[in-house]
Write a protein that holds these residues in place. Sequence first.
Motif, mmCIF file in Angstrom:
data_model
loop_
_atom_site.group_PDB
_atom_site.id
_atom_site.type_symbol
_atom_site.label_atom_id
_atom_site.label_comp_id
_atom_site.label_asym_id
_atom_site.label_seq_id
_atom_site.Cartn_x
_atom_site.Cartn_y
_atom_site.Cartn_z
ATOM 1 N N PRO A 195 0.789 -1.227 0.000
ATOM 2 C CA PRO A 195 0.000 0.000 0.000
ATOM 3 C C PRO A 195 0.832 1.293 0.000
ATOM 4 O O PRO A 195 0.467 2.244 -0.677
ATOM 5 C CB PRO A 195 -0.830 -0.125 1.280
ATOM 6 C CG PRO A 195 -0.989 -1.586 1.462
ATOM 7 C CD PRO A 195 0.308 -2.197 1.000
ATOM 8 N N ALA A 196 1.955 1.331 0.713
ATOM 9 C CA ALA A 196 2.726 2.576 0.758
ATOM 10 C C ALA A 196 3.845 2.593 -0.275
ATOM 11 O O ALA A 196 4.076 3.590 -0.951
ATOM 12 C CB ALA A 196 3.303 2.778 2.158
ATOM 13 N N THR A 197 4.561 1.485 -0.390
ATOM 14 C CA THR A 197 5.767 1.451 -1.210
ATOM 15 C C THR A 197 5.764 0.242 -2.145
ATOM 16 O O THR A 197 5.298 -0.834 -1.769
ATOM 17 C CB THR A 197 7.019 1.356 -0.306
ATOM 18 O OG1 THR A 197 6.950 2.385 0.673
ATOM 19 C CG2 THR A 197 8.304 1.510 -1.088
ATOM 20 N N THR A 198 6.295 0.437 -3.335
ATOM 21 C CA THR A 198 6.469 -0.665 -4.278
ATOM 22 C C THR A 198 7.954 -0.880 -4.516
ATOM 23 O O THR A 198 8.706 0.083 -4.691
ATOM 24 C CB THR A 198 5.754 -0.335 -5.613
ATOM 25 O OG1 THR A 198 4.356 -0.276 -5.354
ATOM 26 C CG2 THR A 198 6.037 -1.384 -6.676
ATOM 27 N N THR A 199 8.374 -2.138 -4.472
ATOM 28 C CA THR A 199 9.779 -2.451 -4.709
ATOM 29 C C THR A 199 9.900 -3.169 -6.047
ATOM 30 O O THR A 199 9.097 -4.054 -6.340
ATOM 31 C CB THR A 199 10.311 -3.377 -3.595
ATOM 32 O OG1 THR A 199 9.874 -2.865 -2.345
ATOM 33 C CG2 THR A 199 11.819 -3.449 -3.606
ATOM 34 N N GLU B 146 -1.067 -5.244 6.993
ATOM 35 C CA GLU B 146 -2.261 -4.428 7.207
ATOM 36 C C GLU B 146 -3.489 -5.344 7.307
ATOM 37 O O GLU B 146 -4.450 -5.040 7.980
ATOM 38 C CB GLU B 146 -2.433 -3.424 6.061
ATOM 39 C CG GLU B 146 -1.290 -2.417 5.925
ATOM 40 C CD GLU B 146 -0.060 -2.979 5.206
ATOM 41 O OE1 GLU B 146 -0.126 -4.110 4.677
ATOM 42 O OE2 GLU B 146 0.986 -2.298 5.186
ATOM 43 N N GLY B 147 -3.446 -6.459 6.594
ATOM 44 C CA GLY B 147 -4.482 -7.490 6.668
ATOM 45 C C GLY B 147 -3.822 -8.835 6.902
ATOM 46 O O GLY B 147 -2.638 -8.892 7.247
ATOM 47 N N ASN C 246 -1.546 -6.349 11.861
ATOM 48 C CA ASN C 246 -0.730 -5.308 12.501
ATOM 49 C C ASN C 246 -1.601 -4.219 13.125
ATOM 50 O O ASN C 246 -1.307 -3.724 14.226
ATOM 51 C CB ASN C 246 0.199 -4.664 11.463
ATOM 52 C CG ASN C 246 1.262 -5.629 10.971
ATOM 53 O OD1 ASN C 246 1.340 -6.765 11.445
ATOM 54 N ND2 ASN C 246 2.075 -5.201 10.023
ATOM 55 N N SER C 247 -2.689 -3.864 12.411
ATOM 56 C CA SER C 247 -3.537 -2.783 12.955
ATOM 57 C C SER C 247 -4.232 -3.226 14.239
ATOM 58 O O SER C 247 -4.524 -2.391 15.108
ATOM 59 C CB SER C 247 -4.548 -2.281 11.922
ATOM 60 O OG SER C 247 -4.729 -3.185 10.893
ATOM 61 N N ASN D 17 2.212 3.768 15.309
ATOM 62 C CA ASN D 17 1.926 2.827 14.228
ATOM 63 C C ASN D 17 2.511 1.465 14.633
ATOM 64 O O ASN D 17 3.064 1.322 15.730
ATOM 65 C CB ASN D 17 2.481 3.315 12.882
ATOM 66 C CG ASN D 17 3.984 3.512 12.917
ATOM 67 O OD1 ASN D 17 4.696 2.863 13.685
ATOM 68 N ND2 ASN D 17 4.467 4.427 12.097
ATOM 69 N N PHE D 18 2.387 0.470 13.764
ATOM 70 C CA PHE D 18 2.805 -0.878 14.149
ATOM 71 C C PHE D 18 4.309 -0.953 14.418
ATOM 72 O O PHE D 18 4.749 -1.658 15.333
ATOM 73 C CB PHE D 18 2.402 -1.891 13.072
ATOM 74 C CG PHE D 18 2.748 -3.307 13.461
ATOM 75 C CD1 PHE D 18 2.074 -3.927 14.504
ATOM 76 C CD2 PHE D 18 3.756 -4.003 12.816
ATOM 77 C CE1 PHE D 18 2.395 -5.223 14.896
ATOM 78 C CE2 PHE D 18 4.086 -5.294 13.206
ATOM 79 C CZ PHE D 18 3.401 -5.911 14.244
#
Length: 404
Positions: free
Chosen positions: A97-101, A222-223, A271-272, A300-301
Amino acid sequence: MRKIDLTNFQVATSETARDINRRIVLNLIRSQQPISRADLARHSGLQRSTVSVITEQLIEERWVTEGANGHSARGRRPRFLHLNKERVGIIGVNIRPATTTVALADLDGHFVAQESLPTAQNPEQFVAKLSPLLCSLIKMRPEISCEGIGVSLPGRVDLDSQRLVFAPNLGWSDFDLKVPLEQATGLSVELENAANACALAEIWFGRHAEGVQNLVAVTVSEGIGSGLILNHQLVRGSTGMAGEFGHITLVDDGLECRCGNQGCWEVYASNSAAVRYYTRSSSPGQNGKGGARSLGQVPNFDDVLRLAEQGDPKAVDAINEMARYLGMGISQLVTGLAPDVIVVVGEVTRLWSQIGPVITETVKSHSFTHAGTRIVAADPSGQPRLLGTIALVLQKHFGAPLVA
Ligand SMILES: [Zn+2]
């Protein structure tokens, strides 16, 4: 044994036998290298002459190279065979969701170049930024010819249309990622759910891969996702949606989930969830020294995990509660599927010495079958999501052929 599917079968030709033997030899070289032709014949049970024909062909096609001479008590010294790991490069894309590698890997699954970019909210904008990055990666090492692109996603891909159909954590809906990336790069693109990619990474590159027939990867972020490999085969179900164990109901009338249901496993073990457990215990009036409040922001986590690593009691409790719920869901997998191994993937495995025993105990007390399932943590330094994208492309050449 498998029933022959009379709506989708292939009759055997002389080419079928050659293809099977070639793949067996190629895989033996991959797992046993360096290896001589004589040992290949011994391990495979094939005639020496057949092994010679196959290896000559593999050398001609540059899949295999001949290396140093080995030792022999008498007669000609054998020449060892190796996988030509630079013959083929594979591009891996891990979308989170935040970063793509993005990375370029060789045939051994070693990353020779790696870059990252922020994951855009808008999929069209994302493709416009990703495509030039992929093209520059392909050109970066001209001696490596790229074979294909594997993409791992926190979502689901429709089996027929190959469109992304369910990616709540990305906020993208019904989007074609495959065709624009293929048009931009000229390479074929394989899309796969992140948990499935992790299961493939474990089967192809994991420490306990040989002989494992049934493996479940549980991705915790996140899930919660799960990738199922049963009888050596990735389970997709009729729609490609199999493995959504993160959305089985664990708590009746429980908290609402993003999927629209209540009490889903991921609402209690992701994690949430750990952040929620921590925040609840650190609410005003209860907050002690060293809590997240001293960080001056909503934790945050990563904060909770770091505090737990430092021994903060509230953070330790929050992670343990998350681990108990992880164990409850995993016990359903153990009872229902009795896999050889369950691999847990995610940042939380940094605390495996703490959470591993909690998970094992919970599984023991909730699963009556006592299946001998081993529950282990993935090696976080191995980048399992990214490695799975390499396996996606690799298995086209090294996987067992589908016959009959
Ligand atoms: Zn749900």
